[in-house]
Design an enzyme around this catalytic site. Structure first.
Site, PDB file in Angstrom:
ATOM      1  N   LYS A  92       0.856  -1.184   0.000  1.00 47.00           N
ATOM      2  CA  LYS A  92       0.000   0.000   0.000  1.00 47.00           C
ATOM      3  C   LYS A  92       0.894   1.237   0.000  1.00 47.00           C
ATOM      4  O   LYS A  92       1.406   1.649   1.028  1.00 47.00           O
ATOM      5  CB  LYS A  92      -0.920   0.037   1.225  1.00 47.00           C
ATOM      6  CG  LYS A  92      -2.073   1.010   0.988  1.00 47.00           C
ATOM      7  CD  LYS A  92      -2.493   1.776   2.205  1.00 47.00           C
ATOM      8  CE  LYS A  92      -1.563   2.838   2.650  1.00 47.00           C
ATOM      9  NZ  LYS A  92      -1.341   3.954   1.693  1.00 47.00           N
ATOM     10  N   GLU A 110       9.998   1.461  10.301  1.00 46.12           N
ATOM     11  CA  GLU A 110      10.980   2.519  10.007  1.00 46.12           C
ATOM     12  C   GLU A 110      10.258   3.837  10.200  1.00 46.12           C
ATOM     13  O   GLU A 110       9.440   4.220   9.364  1.00 46.12           O
ATOM     14  CB  GLU A 110      11.504   2.392   8.573  1.00 46.12           C
ATOM     15  CG  GLU A 110      12.267   1.106   8.281  1.00 46.12           C
ATOM     16  CD  GLU A 110      13.671   1.091   8.876  1.00 46.12           C
ATOM     17  OE1 GLU A 110      14.129   2.145   9.362  1.00 46.12           O
ATOM     18  OE2 GLU A 110      14.293   0.016   8.890  1.00 46.12           O
ATOM     19  N   CYS A 124      13.660  11.183   6.532  1.00 48.88           N
ATOM     20  CA  CYS A 124      13.754  10.791   7.952  1.00 48.88           C
ATOM     21  C   CYS A 124      15.182  10.963   8.434  1.00 48.88           C
ATOM     22  O   CYS A 124      15.427  11.139   9.618  1.00 48.88           O
ATOM     23  CB  CYS A 124      13.311   9.344   8.111  1.00 48.88           C
ATOM     24  SG  CYS A 124      14.153   8.246   6.971  1.00 48.88           S
ATOM     25  N   GLU A 138      10.184  16.808  14.183  1.00 55.82           N
ATOM     26  CA  GLU A 138      10.701  16.594  12.837  1.00 55.82           C
ATOM     27  C   GLU A 138      10.244  17.765  11.953  1.00 55.82           C
ATOM     28  O   GLU A 138       9.045  18.015  11.830  1.00 55.82           O
ATOM     29  CB  GLU A 138      10.114  15.269  12.332  1.00 55.82           C
ATOM     30  CG  GLU A 138      10.919  14.611  11.258  1.00 55.82           C
ATOM     31  CD  GLU A 138      10.347  13.244  10.868  1.00 55.82           C
ATOM     32  OE1 GLU A 138       9.137  12.995  11.047  1.00 55.82           O
ATOM     33  OE2 GLU A 138      11.134  12.445  10.357  1.00 55.82           O
TER      34      GLU A 138
HETATM   35  P1  NAD Z   1       2.556   8.745   7.374  1.00 54.24           P
HETATM   36  O1  NAD Z   1       2.811   7.986   8.632  1.00 54.24           O
HETATM   37  O2  NAD Z   1       1.529   9.782   7.378  1.00 54.24           O
HETATM   38  O3  NAD Z   1       2.131   7.736   6.213  1.00 54.24           O
HETATM   39  C1  NAD Z   1       2.911   6.620   5.890  1.00 54.24           C
HETATM   40  C2  NAD Z   1       2.028   5.576   5.268  1.00 54.24           C
HETATM   41  O4  NAD Z   1       1.064   5.158   6.225  1.00 54.24           O
HETATM   42  C3  NAD Z   1       1.252   6.040   4.050  1.00 54.24           C
HETATM   43  O5  NAD Z   1       1.179   4.994   3.129  1.00 54.24           O
HETATM   44  C4  NAD Z   1      -0.124   6.335   4.612  1.00 54.24           C
HETATM   45  O6  NAD Z   1      -1.150   6.198   3.684  1.00 54.24           O
HETATM   46  C5  NAD Z   1      -0.228   5.247   5.669  1.00 54.24           C
HETATM   47  N1  NAD Z   1      -1.178   5.548   6.726  1.00 54.24           N
HETATM   48  C6  NAD Z   1      -1.491   6.756   7.245  1.00 54.24           C
HETATM   49  N2  NAD Z   1      -2.426   6.613   8.198  1.00 54.24           N
HETATM   50  C7  NAD Z   1      -2.705   5.299   8.279  1.00 54.24           C
HETATM   51  C8  NAD Z   1      -3.589   4.522   9.070  1.00 54.24           C
HETATM   52  N3  NAD Z   1      -4.392   5.076   9.976  1.00 54.24           N
HETATM   53  N4  NAD Z   1      -3.613   3.188   8.893  1.00 54.24           N
HETATM   54  C9  NAD Z   1      -2.816   2.620   7.968  1.00 54.24           C
HETATM   55  N5  NAD Z   1      -1.959   3.290   7.189  1.00 54.24           N
HETATM   56  C10 NAD Z   1      -1.902   4.613   7.349  1.00 54.24           C
HETATM   57  O7  NAD Z   1       3.984   9.277   6.921  1.00 54.24           O
HETATM   58  P2  NAD Z   1       4.332  10.141   5.627  1.00 54.24           P
HETATM   59  O8  NAD Z   1       3.885  11.533   5.871  1.00 54.24           O
HETATM   60  O9  NAD Z   1       3.893   9.445   4.391  1.00 54.24           O
HETATM   61  O10 NAD Z   1       5.924  10.060   5.632  1.00 54.24           O
HETATM   62  C11 NAD Z   1       6.713  10.884   6.387  1.00 54.24           C
HETATM   63  C12 NAD Z   1       7.174  10.183   7.648  1.00 54.24           C
HETATM   64  O11 NAD Z   1       7.833   8.963   7.310  1.00 54.24           O
HETATM   65  C13 NAD Z   1       8.192  10.990   8.423  1.00 54.24           C
HETATM   66  O12 NAD Z   1       7.913  10.922   9.801  1.00 54.24           O
HETATM   67  C14 NAD Z   1       9.510  10.279   8.106  1.00 54.24           C
HETATM   68  O13 NAD Z   1      10.509  10.439   9.087  1.00 54.24           O
HETATM   69  C15 NAD Z   1       9.070   8.868   8.001  1.00 54.24           C
HETATM   70  N6  NAD Z   1      10.038   8.094   7.223  1.00 54.24           N
HETATM   71  C16 NAD Z   1      10.842   7.209   7.883  1.00 54.24           C
HETATM   72  C17 NAD Z   1      11.796   6.489   7.166  1.00 54.24           C
HETATM   73  C18 NAD Z   1      12.693   5.509   7.866  1.00 54.24           C
HETATM   74  O14 NAD Z   1      13.294   4.711   7.158  1.00 54.24           O
HETATM   75  N7  NAD Z   1      12.823   5.529   9.191  1.00 54.24           N
HETATM   76  C19 NAD Z   1      11.925   6.690   5.796  1.00 54.24           C
HETATM   77  C20 NAD Z   1      11.088   7.607   5.149  1.00 54.24           C
HETATM   78  C21 NAD Z   1      10.139   8.305   5.887  1.00 54.24           C
END
Ligand code: NAD
Length: 493
Positions: free
Chosen positions: A190, A266, A300, A397
């Site tokens: 997804k 992650e 991140c 962040e």
């Molecule tokens: P997000 O948590 O909003 O979304 C990530 C994913 O989760 C998306 O696919 C989204 O559709 C899904 N999602 C959101 N709400 C959900 C729910 N209630 N149930 C199931 N799935 C759900 O994050 P984002 O804004 O897409 O990405 C940015 C974040 O990701 C930042 O905090 C960044 O640090 C982190 N990130 C971490 C890494 C790592 O390797 N540690 C890498 C890239 C990004």
């Protein structure tokens, strides 16, 4: 062939027209239940690029059903066969790097040159895990008392749910899909609703590379909460691998606990960038530009806060501001652009609020500091000096091109600053003293350290964090373990 110098509206249209926009279920691209779709928007213009299928719960469960149906046969596929599919997909991605980079820039905003870098990084996970696929080994031993024989084998964990963020639309997918395929797992992917197009293209590429139908299923949706929860609650799912915010990660860990799923998380970061008095300041500035500005600061691993020894702070701030102020901001498809738009209005509002809060707490704006007017979610590269301890951006962040600089007096204070966060993904350390480098690295509560280097990500290295930055590792020889289960067989002596 499209390069930054030659991109035309026709190139954009051709690339967009080549993207499948349905759900990939059991090897077939199909519409969502009821034909629902949602728009994917160009963050540089606010215009709709494409409409993709908007899955509901039953679509996601159908995708899981397709993954479950082929799990057993896929687990039996010879490792070399799985390896060669990944290797062919790697070759195809590299052959299409220009189109994939343009597509990524259109949906996510980063400059095309950076998108090319991500495409190559993403492809490398397939090459790396194609090499790992045929090295899955177990062990054999006699028990210490000689009374039995012990055989240990490693098998695929089973059907996996992979949930990925928007900031690295291709690499966050391949970093999970690569080891899952290598291990013999089937997948429901997804992708993030902001950037599903790169992942959809990947579905086509893997099919072309010979991936059997049903091994990779892709579900796009504008309602992730409604669609992911039932799949995690389904007893046929065996694993969740998530990349995204700590907030959503925590929620999904809770959901995964009901079904006792294996999990890899992650999550968010708050990377400190420490510059000690014995650092090579020009190297530190080079590293800072990379650690801060890669991916428009939307990583991140982005340096979130700079802690610089008091003797160097002014020179560091001036040199960093000079470099950042010279970076060209614009739509990522335009030649020479180094800083694209932020992903959406919410993202830009958050960055603006954090900067205003720091200024209210006494920070001085060295460059930037105000959102740019006009279409798209642009925010200029910004350097803030003299950032006070109570400022929110030292603790949250930022996810944007803002570099806050605070000072420290000695090593203990620098480490206390660095560790003063619930996050623990990556820390950057600049010093030319090898003893200090190792001493400080040992004391930092982080999963990764960039030592005199502003970039840590490498498919051959274990990527991941501690504390609220996550659980598990992706990439390296560790990455495939996340998709393997251990089975012990006891036999008579
Ligand atoms: P997000 O948590 O909003 O979304 C990530 C994913 O989760 C998306 O696919 C989204 O559709 C899904 N999602 C959101 N709400 C959900 C729910 N209630 N149930 C199931 N799935 C759900 O994050 P984002 O804004 O897409 O990405 C940015 C974040 O990701 C930042 O905090 C960044 O640090 C982190 N990130 C971490 C890494 C790592 O390797 N540690 C890498 C890239 C990004």
């Amino acid at each position: 062939m499209t390069t930054a110098a030659t991109i035309t509206a026709d190139d954009e249209r051709r690339v967009l027209d080549g993207v499948p926009t349905g759900l990939l279920v059991g090897g077939t691209w199909r519409a969502a239940k009821g034909g629902a779709v949602f728009p994917v928007v160009d963050p540089a213009t606010g215009e709709t690029l494409a409409e993709v299928a908007d899955a509901r719960e039953e679509d996601a469960l159908a995708a899981l059903g397709a993954a479950v149906a082929v799990q057993e046969s896929w687990a039996q596929a010879p490792p070399r066969e799985r390896a060669e599919i990944l290797r062919r997909a790697y070759e195809t991605i590299m052959a299409r790097v220009d189109d994939l980079a343009l597509l990524m820039t259109l949906e996510m905003g980063k400059p095309v040159a950076e998108s090319r870098g991500e495409v190559a990084y993403a492809a490398e996970f397939f090459r790396w895990f194609s090499e790992e696929a045929s090295r899955i080994a177990g062990r054999y031993a006699r028990s210490p008392d000689g009374g039995s024989r012990m055989l240990v084998m490693r098998q695929p964990v089973g059907p996996c749910v992979l949930v990925t963020p928007w900031n690295f639309p291709l690499a966050m997918g391949t970093r999970k899909i690569g080891p899952a395929i290598a291990a013999g797992c089937t997948i429901v992917l997804k992708p993030a609703e902001q950037t599903p197009l790169s992942a959809l293209m990947l579905g086509d590429i893997l099919a072309e590379a010979g991936l059997p139908e049903g091994v990779l299923n892709i579900v796009t949706t504008s309602r992730p909460g409604e669609v992911v929860a039932p799949v995690l609650a389904d007893s046929r799912t065996r694993k969740l691998s998530f990349t995204g915010s700590t907030e959503v990660g925590r929620l999904l860990l809770g959901q995964a606990s009901g079904n006792l799923l294996r999990t890899s998380m992650e999550l968010g970061g708050n990377a400190p960038f420490l510059v000690f008095p014995d650092a090579d300041i020009d190297a530190a500035v080079d590293g800072a530009v990379l650690a801060k500005m890669r991916n428009i600061g939307e990583a991140c691993t982005a340096a979130n806060r700079f802690h610089v020894h008091g003797n160097l702070a002014e020179e560091f701030a001036d040199k960093l501001a000079e470099r950042l102020a010279a970076m060209r901001v614009g739509r990522g498809t335009e030649p020479g652009v180094e800083v694209g738009p932020l992903i959406d209005e919410d993202g830009r509002n958050k960055v603006s609020a954090l900067v205003r809060d720091a200024v209210d707490h006494g920070a001085r704006v060295v460059t930037g500091g105000e959102p740019l007017p006009g279409a798209g979610y642009f925010y200029p590269p910004t350097v803030l000096a003299g950032v006070g301890a109570g400022s929110r951006l030292l603790h949250e962040e930022i996810f944007g091109p803002v570099a806050p600089i605070a000072t420290f007096a000695d090593e203990d204070e620098a480490i206390a600053w660095a560790n003063d966060t619930p996050y623990g993904l990556v820390a950057y350390v600049y010093t030319q003293d090898v003893n200090r480098a190792l001493r400080v690295s040992e004391r930092l509560d982080y999963g990764m350290i960039g030592l005199n280097r502003g970039l840590v990500s490498n498919p051959a290295a274990p990527f991941g964090g501690v504390k609220h930055s996550g659980l598990g590792r992706e990439g390296g020889i560790e990455g495939i373990d996340e998709f393997l289960e251990t089975k012990y067989i006891a036999m008579p002596a």
